[in-house]
Design an enzyme around this catalytic site. Structure first.
Site, PDB file in Angstrom:
ATOM      1  N   CYS A 179       4.269   1.146 -17.144  1.00 27.34           N
ATOM      2  CA  CYS A 179       4.447  -0.293 -16.928  1.00 27.34           C
ATOM      3  C   CYS A 179       5.759  -0.762 -17.565  1.00 27.34           C
ATOM      4  CB  CYS A 179       3.223  -1.069 -17.419  1.00 27.34           C
ATOM      5  SG  CYS A 179       3.170  -2.779 -16.810  1.00 27.34           S
TER       6      CYS A 179
ATOM      7  N   HIS B 162      -0.848   1.155 -13.944  1.00 31.83           N
ATOM      8  CA  HIS B 162      -1.523   1.580 -15.166  1.00 31.83           C
ATOM      9  C   HIS B 162      -2.444   2.752 -14.852  1.00 31.83           C
ATOM     10  CE1 HIS B 162      -0.348  -1.660 -17.941  1.00 31.83           C
ATOM     11  NE2 HIS B 162      -0.296  -2.406 -16.854  1.00 31.83           N
TER      12      HIS B 162
ATOM     13  N   GLU C  61      -4.157   4.450 -16.846  1.00 31.21           N
ATOM     14  CA  GLU C  61      -5.350   4.363 -17.698  1.00 31.21           C
ATOM     15  C   GLU C  61      -6.381   3.387 -17.153  1.00 31.21           C
ATOM     16  OE1 GLU C  61      -2.697   1.058 -19.199  1.00 31.21           O
ATOM     17  OE2 GLU C  61      -2.434   3.054 -18.332  1.00 31.21           O
TER      18      GLU C  61
END
Length: 199
Positions: A76, A178, A180
């Site tokens: 990001c 992202h 994650e």
């Protein structure tokens, strides 16, 4: 072993939770000396790119990051830090990629920030996307994007304009989304990063 640059502008908790889920070991990097402990590095980041760059400069880690020869992944804002310049804060970045980070124009059809799931088009046989199908969906949250350039774009996304969803140059990699927060595909990407070898 993955080292996470801990400079005060990162999404550390969600990232470490994802690394835990896939069984990857990691530690925090607060000083240049600690970089030698790890065989690959992640630069996380959320919020304002100009402010994040200032925090990174204050950490004293910038020259050491630029000299790294081991795999590095920016996530990001961490990806935006790898570019030459960001319109967010009118700030110079690390200049590891000859690319600019730009604001989505008000005239695009979609809402800004670009937030939610979007598919990405893998542009090359990049090891970051091994075992991930083309047009897989990842989770994005951003108002600024990295310009699309075929030389460095590992994956492209479309949101009013084409932009770089992922970039790659030698040992440096970056993803705008992202991983994650992107379910199994994001976890696969983190696993891929953990095995990438660079010359």
């Amino acid at each position: 072993m993955i080292g996470i640059i801990n400079y005060g502008a990162g999404n550390i908790f969600s990232l470490t939770a994802a690394l835990d889920r896939v069984g990857l070991t990691y530690g925090m990097i607060n000083t240049a000396e600690e970089m030698d402990r790890y065989d690959r590095i992640i630069i996380p980041g959320v919020g304002h790119a100009g402010a994040a760059m200032n925090k990174l400069l204050e950490s004293g880690l910038v020259p050491y990051i630029k000299d790294l020869r081991k795999p590095v992944l920016g996530i990001c804002v961490g990806m935006q830090l790898l570019t030459e310049y960001s319109e967010e804060g009118d700030a110079e970045m690390l200049k590891l990629f000859p690319l600019k980070t730009l604001h989505f124009e008000a005239g695009i059809a979609g809402k800004v920030p670009h937030m939610g799931w979007n598919s990405v088009s893998v542009q090359a046989n990049n090891p970051l996307f091994a075992n991930i199908e083309d047009q897989t969906y990842f989770y994005f949250v951003h108002s600024y994007y990295i310009e699309y350039d075929t030389t460095f774009t590992a994956a492209k996304c479309e949101y009013g304009v084409p932009f770089s969803a992922a970039i790659s140059r030698e040992n440096f990699f970056g993803v705008q989304f992202h991983p994650e927060k992107s379910g199994k595909a994001g976890e696969q990407l983190l696993l891929n990063f953990s095995t990438i070898q660079v010359d």
